[in-house]
Design a protein around this motif. Structure first.
Motif, mmCIF file in Angstrom:
data_model
loop_
_atom_site.group_PDB
_atom_site.id
_atom_site.type_symbol
_atom_site.label_atom_id
_atom_site.label_comp_id
_atom_site.label_asym_id
_atom_site.label_seq_id
_atom_site.Cartn_x
_atom_site.Cartn_y
_atom_site.Cartn_z
ATOM 1 N N TRP B 59 0.805 -1.221 0.000
ATOM 2 C CA TRP B 59 0.000 0.000 0.000
ATOM 3 C C TRP B 59 0.836 1.268 0.000
ATOM 4 C CZ3 TRP B 59 -2.530 -2.770 4.568
ATOM 5 C CH2 TRP B 59 -3.471 -3.685 4.108
ATOM 6 N N THR B 60 0.263 2.281 -0.652
ATOM 7 C CA THR B 60 0.882 3.610 -0.625
ATOM 8 C C THR B 60 -0.230 4.614 -0.266
ATOM 9 O OG1 THR B 60 0.388 3.838 -2.962
ATOM 10 C CG2 THR B 60 2.615 3.108 -2.396
ATOM 11 N N GLY B 61 0.132 5.862 -0.180
ATOM 12 C CA GLY B 61 -0.860 6.929 0.041
ATOM 13 C C GLY B 61 -1.641 6.751 1.328
ATOM 14 N N PHE B 62 -2.946 7.040 1.246
ATOM 15 C CA PHE B 62 -3.755 7.016 2.470
ATOM 16 C C PHE B 62 -3.918 5.592 3.005
ATOM 17 C CE2 PHE B 62 -6.899 6.048 -0.699
ATOM 18 C CZ PHE B 62 -7.818 5.244 -0.050
ATOM 19 N N GLU B 63 -3.805 4.598 2.116
ATOM 20 C CA GLU B 63 -3.916 3.208 2.577
ATOM 21 C C GLU B 63 -2.724 2.868 3.468
ATOM 22 O OE1 GLU B 63 -4.408 1.138 -1.184
ATOM 23 O OE2 GLU B 63 -6.546 0.951 -0.772
ATOM 24 N N ASN B 385 -9.245 -0.647 8.574
ATOM 25 C CA ASN B 385 -10.240 -0.632 7.499
ATOM 26 C C ASN B 385 -11.049 0.659 7.446
ATOM 27 O OD1 ASN B 385 -10.205 -3.126 5.825
ATOM 28 N ND2 ASN B 385 -10.081 -4.013 7.871
ATOM 29 N N MET B 386 -11.201 1.290 8.592
ATOM 30 C CA MET B 386 -11.862 2.594 8.577
ATOM 31 C C MET B 386 -10.947 3.583 7.849
ATOM 32 S SD MET B 386 -14.606 4.140 9.637
ATOM 33 C CE MET B 386 -15.374 3.801 11.204
ATOM 34 N N GLY B 387 -9.643 3.484 8.127
ATOM 35 C CA GLY B 387 -8.657 4.359 7.487
ATOM 36 C C GLY B 387 -8.636 4.164 5.981
ATOM 37 N N GLN B 388 -8.807 2.916 5.555
ATOM 38 C CA GLN B 388 -8.812 2.623 4.110
ATOM 39 C C GLN B 388 -10.231 2.667 3.538
ATOM 40 O OE1 GLN B 388 -6.566 -0.674 2.712
ATOM 41 N NE2 GLN B 388 -4.729 -0.116 3.842
ATOM 42 N N ARG B 389 -11.170 3.032 4.372
ATOM 43 C CA ARG B 389 -12.582 3.143 3.986
ATOM 44 C C ARG B 389 -13.130 1.820 3.438
ATOM 45 N NH1 ARG B 389 -9.600 7.999 4.222
ATOM 46 N NH2 ARG B 389 -9.924 8.830 2.139
ATOM 47 N N LYS B 390 -12.703 0.733 4.094
ATOM 48 C CA LYS B 390 -13.272 -0.576 3.744
ATOM 49 C C LYS B 390 -14.034 -1.073 4.970
ATOM 50 C CE LYS B 390 -9.607 -1.393 0.466
ATOM 51 N NZ LYS B 390 -8.238 -1.897 0.375
#
Lengths: 295, 492
Positions: B59-63, B385-390
């Motif tokens: 993962w990169t960026g916000f993930e 998962n909240m951070g990755q919006r999953k």
């Protein structure tokens, strides 16, 4: 061998030993290993298992292998002569005493300085069926622009164009060769009343024939191993519409690193090596009588 | 004087080889020492004596940011272990080579489709015993995600970030077409009917070019297809990522679960015929021209984000792209309806998952597992998962997880993962090849080069040929491999 000669030999070997070690470890060993693995079922992770000629016989019945080979040969059949002719023509033009010659030379050499990935990405847009620059100009000339990247009949011509675009390197080599052509020959031809075309055919081309031969061999090797452009423009795996842009090196890479069939990929690499060897030998035989080394 | 000088040179040249050799030997030895000390895996520890666990993630960026927060929490909570993150591109290939070379990371984040291939080739560490020790079991998870990590009786991974796919539609475009913006299609017939209403074409009528809806075309105009598509309701070619799995929407299968590839079964052919019908109806060339105007998926020119296509099938991640590139669009998500006649379930979805694995040969496997089980506990899993919006792959979620989630359709994706209509990629060691062959077959049938039956038959034959070879080898090594896995599992 005298003592001095022996000493010199030892010294010589000693001094080239870093290269010899590098050559043995990074070239001889790897080539040997790939030859061994070509007879193995080898997936990189597990131990290789000797399976004899199976990889080679599998290749014979692998329809995608044949398709990739066919695509590559067709591509090479057009790209090599086109590249040769266009680079010679450009070199001859750039060798003419016109003003701004260095600028033109730089312009023609520039494409070969741009990384292949960047040029491939740009070509993707140039070949875009609807918004591409190429089709825009074709339409302006009243010609219907084809779907270069999505129609299986146009993918290979598109790739040939991208390769021919990067002829800068060979143009430079031809330019160097053209400057070596003795001026006296042109002068005597002038006295004899020879025209431009005659001088090109009977003086220029024979004089630079060793360089043409060199570029032909390099062209055969380069075109049969073409990888970056088709890989970037058509992606791995499917190889464009109806696998029309699946090239040998791309399929080899797929087998090695996506499907983990390293043994099969090694066998493919050896077949490619034999093909290149054969074609180079043929080119050497056919052109032997036409190459003048000017001794 | 000159003789003296010559003799000096000679005497110097006598020592030259020795000097040269000495320099060479010192050079080689120090190079080897440098490599050994720098690359040899030693007992890496932090300044305060904590064991370092090397973790590779893609993962990169916000993930990545979301993951870093979880790692920081873990590191703060620990006095024995320190997790060191390294972001790695094309992680599957690099992990494979690092494992083959005997220097894998202690833990790695890969895609679930890598698990089958890596496990069968012996590149992963089985986790069963450690899971038992920690009391982690199938009942803790949404079953589909746990099952994705299992292969040949062993557990090879634990989920990190899951996803399911659903229909995303543009409410404004629905309204403009006179459709109820809150009612997505619920069957194939509805999808087709809505598609026609949502599709706008430009057609020359006399000397003028008219922009009209597909439904307003005359039968002759529909037959001639001499129009340009300006806007499209739906096409399975966009984004075209799950073409190899359309058979699931027709209750089809990709293999029999044992040794037989079933790419050309009745349902699979039906799926491809449906796929092809879009080209037949709207014109292959028209669709191609229309497709040429699309930008990259991750860009404002994405056809759904630029409101050129009204409906797409996309994963839970689509929310992130909408927020980033087109927050103004009015959208919603719902299950994608089944497409076959008399379907077993009303809708179908595909579940995917990013997973954590411990490569074979990892030096800090125990500590790596400690971190893995931490990530798989409720709090950290929800944070990640909240951070990755999953959504969380765990069976139990915090009462306010859905409420707090920025994606207001997140419950739809969770429900899909738990629904009987959820499907996954087949657990085949030749899935990469299979996927490629089906993509080629779909393209061949869509463009009319081959009939759907013929294209799928070719795909089946090729994949079966490759699968048979792998099975043949597996039959030979099966017992040894299973024993080896049991031994590795017991060694925990």
């Amino acid at each position: 061998m005298t003592r001095g000669e022996k000493y010199n030999l030892k010294m010589g070997l000693l001094f080239v030993s870093p290269w010899i070690i590098g050559f043995l470890v990074f070239t001889v060993y790897t080539v040997g290993a790939s030859f061994f693995y070509s007879f193995c079922d080898y997936d990189v992770l597990s131990k290789p298992v000797f399976i004899g000629l199976t990889n080679y016989t599998d290749m014979a019945s692998d329809s995608v292998f044949w398709k990739a080979l066919y695509n590559t040969l067709i591509f090479a059949f057009f790209a090599i002569p086109l590249g040769l002719v266009s680079s010679i023509c450009v070199a001859i033009l750039l060798n003419m005493p016109v003003s701004g010659r260095p600028v033109f030379r730089t312009i023609f050499f520039l494409p070969s300085l741009v990384p292949l990935v960047a040029t491939s990405m740009i070509w993707l847009w140039i070949f875009n069926g609807k918004f591409g620059l190429l089709n825009y100009f074709l339409n302006m000339a009243g010609l219907p622009g084809p779907e270069w990247l999505t129609n299986e009949h146009y993918t290979k011509p598109a790739l040939v164009l991208t390769v021919v675009w990067g002829i800068g390197n060979s143009v430079v080599i031809y330019l160097a060769a053209l400057q070596e052509v003795p001026v006296q020959l042109y002068e005597s031809a002038d006295i004899d009343g020879a025209g431009f075309l005659r001088k090109i055919l009977h003086i220029t081309l024979p004089s630079i024939s060793p360089v043409i031969y060199f570029n032909l061999v390099m062209g055969i090797i380069g075109c049969l191993q073409v990888f970056a452009q088709p890989y970037i423009m058509f992606g791995a795996g499917t190889g464009g519409p109806n696998r029309s842009a699946l090239f040998y090196a791309v399929y080899l890479y797929e087998n090695a690193f996506t499907y983990n069939q390293m043994g099969y990929a090694c066998a493919m690499a050896w077949i490619l090596f034999m093909i290149i060897l054969g074609l180079t030998y043929m080119a050497t035989m056919l052109s032997r009588k036409h190459i003048h080394y000017g001794e | 004087m000159s003789e003296d000088r010559n003799s000096k040179i000679e005497s110097f040249s006598q020592y030259e080889p020795i000097l040269f050799m000495a320099v060479l030997v010192i050079g080689i030895v120090s190079a080897i020492l440098f490599l050994v000390t720098k690359t040899a895996v030693k007992d890496e520890r932090t300044a305060d004596g904590r064991i370092v666990v090397n973790y590779w993630e893609k993962w990169t960026g916000f993930e990545r940011d979301a993951l870093v927060e979880v790692i920081d929490d873990f590191n703060k909570s620990q006095d024995k272990i320190f997790v060191k993150l390294l972001t790695v591109s094309t992680i599957d290939q690099k992990l494979l080579l690092a494992t083959a070379g005997g220097t894998p990371p202690d833990i790695a984040g890969v895609w679930v489709q890598n698990v089958n291939v890596f496990a069968e080739k012996g590149a992963l560490t089985p986790l069963n015993k450690m899971l038992d020790k920690k009391g982690i079991s199938r009942k803790d998870y949404i079953p589909v995600f746990w099952d994705l990590c299992e292969r040949k009786g062993f557990m090879w991974a634990l989920p990190s970030t899951p996803a399911t796919v659903a229909l995303h539609w543009n409410k404004k475009m629905f309204r403009d077409a006179g459709l109820d913006p809150d009612r997505p299609p619920k069957s194939r017939a509805e999808l087709d009917a809505m598609n026609e209403k949502l599709t706008i074409v430009a057609i020359k009528r006399g000397s003028e070019t008219a922009r009209i809806r597909y439904t307003e075309l005359t039968d002759e105009e529909k037959k001639q297809k001499n129009f340009d598509i300006v806007q499209l309701g739906y096409t399975p070619t966009e984004p075209g990522w799950w073409n190899s799995m359309w058979c699931y929407w027709f209750d089809g299968e990709l293999w029999d679960g044992d040794r037989k590839i079933t790419a050309d079964s009745k349902e699979d052919v039906e799926a491809l015929k449906w796929f092809k019908s879009f080209g037949d109806k709207y014109g292959i060339q028209n669709l191609r021209n229309f497709g040429a105007s699309f930008g990259n998926f991750s860009s404002p020119q994405n056809p759904f984000l630029s409101e050129k296509v009204a409906m797409v099938i996309q994963g839970v991640w689509m929310y992130n792209f909408i927020e980033k590139y087109a927050p103004q669009i009015e959208w919603a998500a719902a299950p994608f309806p089944s497409l076959g006649e008399n379907p077993k379930n009303a809708f179908v979805s595909i579940a995917e998952c990013d997973v954590l694995v411990i490569p074979k040969g990892a030096r800090r496997a125990r500590e790596a597992f400690e971190f893995m089980s931490y990530v798989n506990s409720r709090g950290p899993m929800e944070k990640l998962n909240m951070g990755q919006r999953k959504f969380s792959p765990l069976a139990e979620i915090s009462p306010d997880f859905v409420k707090k989630h920025p994606n207001k359709y997140i419950q739809t994706f969770i429900d899909l993962a738990k629904s009987p209509g959820v499907r996954t990629i087949p657990k085949l060691p030749v899935w990469n090849e299979y996927n490629t062959e089906l993509s080629v077959a779909y393209d061949q049938a869509f463009t009319g080069i081959m009939s759907p039956e013929e294209a799928l038959k070719n795909a089946r034959e090729r994949v079966q040929w490759k699968f048979d070879k792998i099975l043949k080898r597996w039959d030979l090594i099966k017992e040894d491999r299973t024993k080896e896995w049991e031994k590795e599992n017991d060694a925990w």
